[in-house]
Design a protein around this motif. Structure first.
Motif, mmCIF file in Angstrom:
data_model
loop_
_atom_site.group_PDB
_atom_site.id
_atom_site.type_symbol
_atom_site.label_atom_id
_atom_site.label_comp_id
_atom_site.label_asym_id
_atom_site.label_seq_id
_atom_site.Cartn_x
_atom_site.Cartn_y
_atom_site.Cartn_z
ATOM 1 N N ALA A 274 -15.149 -31.279 25.541
ATOM 2 C CA ALA A 274 -14.100 -31.501 26.549
ATOM 3 C C ALA A 274 -12.931 -30.550 26.277
ATOM 4 C CB ALA A 274 -13.648 -32.955 26.502
ATOM 5 N N THR A 275 -13.267 -29.254 26.195
ATOM 6 C CA THR A 275 -12.231 -28.279 25.845
ATOM 7 C C THR A 275 -11.621 -27.591 27.071
ATOM 8 O OG1 THR A 275 -13.663 -26.335 25.710
ATOM 9 C CG2 THR A 275 -13.580 -27.730 23.758
ATOM 10 N N GLN A 276 -12.180 -27.868 28.250
ATOM 11 C CA GLN A 276 -11.692 -27.173 29.454
ATOM 12 C C GLN A 276 -10.582 -28.018 30.096
ATOM 13 O OE1 GLN A 276 -13.395 -23.955 30.386
ATOM 14 N NE2 GLN A 276 -13.781 -24.403 28.234
ATOM 15 N N ASN A 277 -9.346 -27.554 29.991
ATOM 16 C CA ASN A 277 -8.220 -28.359 30.511
ATOM 17 C C ASN A 277 -8.429 -28.769 31.953
ATOM 18 O OD1 ASN A 277 -7.063 -28.023 28.066
ATOM 19 N ND2 ASN A 277 -5.549 -26.505 28.721
ATOM 20 N N ARG A 278 -8.895 -27.796 32.762
ATOM 21 C CA ARG A 278 -9.002 -28.079 34.196
ATOM 22 C C ARG A 278 -10.078 -29.121 34.492
ATOM 23 N NH1 ARG A 278 -13.262 -24.231 36.251
ATOM 24 N NH2 ARG A 278 -14.134 -23.604 34.263
ATOM 25 N N LEU A 279 -10.977 -29.369 33.529
ATOM 26 C CA LEU A 279 -12.073 -30.317 33.778
ATOM 27 C C LEU A 279 -11.988 -31.543 32.881
ATOM 28 C CD1 LEU A 279 -14.819 -27.561 33.888
ATOM 29 C CD2 LEU A 279 -13.910 -28.831 35.834
ATOM 30 N N PHE A 280 -10.858 -31.648 32.182
ATOM 31 C CA PHE A 280 -10.739 -32.673 31.154
ATOM 32 C C PHE A 280 -10.975 -34.082 31.703
ATOM 33 C CE2 PHE A 280 -8.370 -35.609 28.440
ATOM 34 C CZ PHE A 280 -8.977 -35.348 27.230
ATOM 35 N N ASP A 281 -10.319 -34.408 32.810
ATOM 36 C CA ASP A 281 -10.452 -35.768 33.346
ATOM 37 C C ASP A 281 -11.878 -36.080 33.771
ATOM 38 O OD1 ASP A 281 -7.833 -36.167 32.854
ATOM 39 O OD2 ASP A 281 -7.156 -35.734 34.902
ATOM 40 N N LYS A 282 -12.523 -35.066 34.326
ATOM 41 C CA LYS A 282 -13.906 -35.261 34.777
ATOM 42 C C LYS A 282 -14.826 -35.547 33.575
ATOM 43 C CE LYS A 282 -14.066 -34.133 39.282
ATOM 44 N NZ LYS A 282 -13.097 -33.233 39.795
ATOM 45 N N THR A 283 -14.667 -34.760 32.533
ATOM 46 C CA THR A 283 -15.519 -34.969 31.357
ATOM 47 C C THR A 283 -15.179 -36.297 30.680
ATOM 48 O OG1 THR A 283 -15.662 -32.579 31.092
ATOM 49 C CG2 THR A 283 -16.360 -33.886 29.211
ATOM 50 N N LEU A 284 -13.896 -36.637 30.698
ATOM 51 C CA LEU A 284 -13.486 -37.914 30.117
ATOM 52 C C LEU A 284 -14.194 -39.075 30.834
ATOM 53 C CD1 LEU A 284 -11.533 -38.721 27.841
ATOM 54 C CD2 LEU A 284 -9.817 -39.186 29.593
ATOM 55 N N SER A 285 -14.343 -38.966 32.137
ATOM 56 C CA SER A 285 -15.027 -40.078 32.821
ATOM 57 C C SER A 285 -16.509 -40.098 32.463
ATOM 58 C CB SER A 285 -14.766 -40.092 34.325
ATOM 59 O OG SER A 285 -15.226 -38.928 34.888
ATOM 60 N N ASN A 286 -17.113 -38.942 32.173
ATOM 61 C CA ASN A 286 -18.497 -38.944 31.691
ATOM 62 C C ASN A 286 -18.594 -39.589 30.311
ATOM 63 O OD1 ASN A 286 -18.528 -35.749 33.138
ATOM 64 N ND2 ASN A 286 -19.645 -37.487 33.986
ATOM 65 N N ILE A 287 -17.576 -39.351 29.493
ATOM 66 C CA ILE A 287 -17.562 -39.976 28.160
ATOM 67 C C ILE A 287 -17.510 -41.501 28.318
ATOM 68 C CG2 ILE A 287 -16.122 -40.287 26.080
ATOM 69 C CD1 ILE A 287 -15.460 -37.274 26.270
ATOM 70 N N LYS A 288 -16.715 -41.961 29.272
ATOM 71 C CA LYS A 288 -16.627 -43.417 29.511
ATOM 72 C C LYS A 288 -17.983 -43.976 29.957
ATOM 73 C CE LYS A 288 -11.733 -43.331 30.668
ATOM 74 N NZ LYS A 288 -10.754 -43.246 31.734
#
Ligand code: F6R
Length: 362
Positions: A274-288
């Motif tokens: 999850a190193t891409q700032n612009r995609l952080f929220d999207k990846t965070l929801s995948n982590i959830k």
């Protein structure tokens, strides 16, 4: 010759700050611009770029596509050499091909080069072995100055290939005037910071070693990420499977719920980039999503991004760098993770079963 290291692989991982410096520094002139004497000076007629490679070099090529399209604004297709040849590539005299190979001898990659040349494409190779077949048959070659790579698993070749591709993307962008002077300078300064930031990642060795304990006894490991994080996930996954024999797969994070999420259950390790700032929220929801199924998340994020600690089981931080250039840093981190997992399993790290350093059969 292992210089006090237990394996060539660890020696080569540790050499990356120097390999990056040796690859980058000679290509910066006194006025701070990129000089690539080994490169064409006119790109006016080029309307398409093919990047062709195998394995790890292919993964570097995927990062290169992202950078070239962003800074040089030319469409790029990245293909696996053994597939490219058997499909129907659109190649003509306005096609530019970038062939990436550490050894310069990979049979499928060489055959793809020959196919491109026959159809009139201009060929640039990125190689590590001076005078090998691929550079000999190319119009131009930009060498990675990584030094000899002995371990079968490629490490320093990957990070230096990415460094060369990043420099090429800026160089073409400047030729074509598709990048502003300010952005050129900003990105180039970040490229110059690779050696020192690679050094910081190497300092995390013992932390990574202890986290590797979690994956040693697992049957499957999944790597997820978006955009450049996905390409690095592919490389991290390949590294793990080839030296530790643990099955692993890289999935574009957004694709998880289109199938693979069915395999995530209690305790299954998911390495989430999850190193891409612009995609952080999207990846965070995948982590959830993964957490909700009981998965064990090892996240990789940029320093300072504390929010992720609330979701992931453990977090490893890479130094701050622009999104486009995270690959060498997260790449080194995943090389160390694979290395320590394989070491704890007692595998023959430098010579994994069934594999050869240079693949000269098709
Ligand atoms: C993986 C690895 C291979 C090579 C691939 C291409 O760690 O080393 O996937 O990257 O065989 O080799 P080169 O770059 O020599 O063409």
């Amino acid at each position: 010759q292992k210089g006090g290291y237990e394996h060539f692989m660890l020696k080569e991982i540790s050499e990356q700050p120097k390999a990056l410096k040796d690859t980058i520094s000679p290509r910066i002139d006194e006025s701070g611009n990129i000089k690539l004497d080994e490169f064409p000076t006119n790109f006016d007629n080029v309307n398409k770029i093919y990047i062709i490679a195998c394995g790890t070099a292919y993964h570097a090529g995927l990062v290169g596509k992202n950078l070239i399209e962003k800074y040089a604004k030319i469409p790029v297709s990245v293909d696996i050499a053994s597939e490219f040849r058997y499909n129907n590539p659109f190649i003509d005299k306005n096609t530019f091909m970038i062939i990436i190979s550490q050894s310069g001898e990979t049979a499928d990659t060489l055959a793809a080069l020959r196919l491109g040349r026959k159809k009139g494409a201009k060929i640039l190779s990125i190689c590590n072995v001076v005078g090998s077949s691929i550079p000999r048959e190319s119009d131009y070659c930009v060498y990675t100055w990584a030094g000899p790579e002995i371990a079968v698993a490629s490490t320093k070749a990957y990070t230096t290939q990415v460094a060369v591709l990043a420099m090429i993307s800026l160089y073409i962008g400047k030729l074509r005037k598709t990048i502003s002077d300010d952005e050129y300078t900003k990105v180039l300064n970040e490229i110059k910071s690779f050696p020192q930031k690679a050094e910081s990642v190497l300092k995390m060795e013992s932390e990574i070693e202890s986290i590797s304990s979690y994956i040693v006894n697992q049957k499957d490991v999944f790597y997820i990420g978006r955009s450049i994080d996905y390409y690095v996930a592919m490389e991290g996954s390949l590294k793990l499977k080839e030296i530790s024999y643990i099955h692993s797969e890289a999935i574009a994070a957004g694709e998880l719920k289109h199938g693979t999420l069915a395999l995530v259950e209690d305790g299954v390790p998911v390495i989430a980039l999850a190193t891409q700032n612009r995609l952080f929220d999207k990846t965070l929801s995948n982590i959830k999503e993964v957490k909700a199924r009981g998965g064990y998340v090892i996240a990789i994020a940029k320093k300072g991004n504390k929010e992720i600690e609330k979701e992931a089981d453990v977090v490893l931080y890479i130094p701050e760098i622009i999104d486009e250039l995270t690959a060498p840093l997260s790449g080194i981190l995943l090389q160390l993770l694979a290395y320590y997992a394989a070491k704890k399993k007692g595998c023959d790290i430098d010579k994994p079963r069934n594999l050869a350093k240079s693949v000269t059969v098709e």
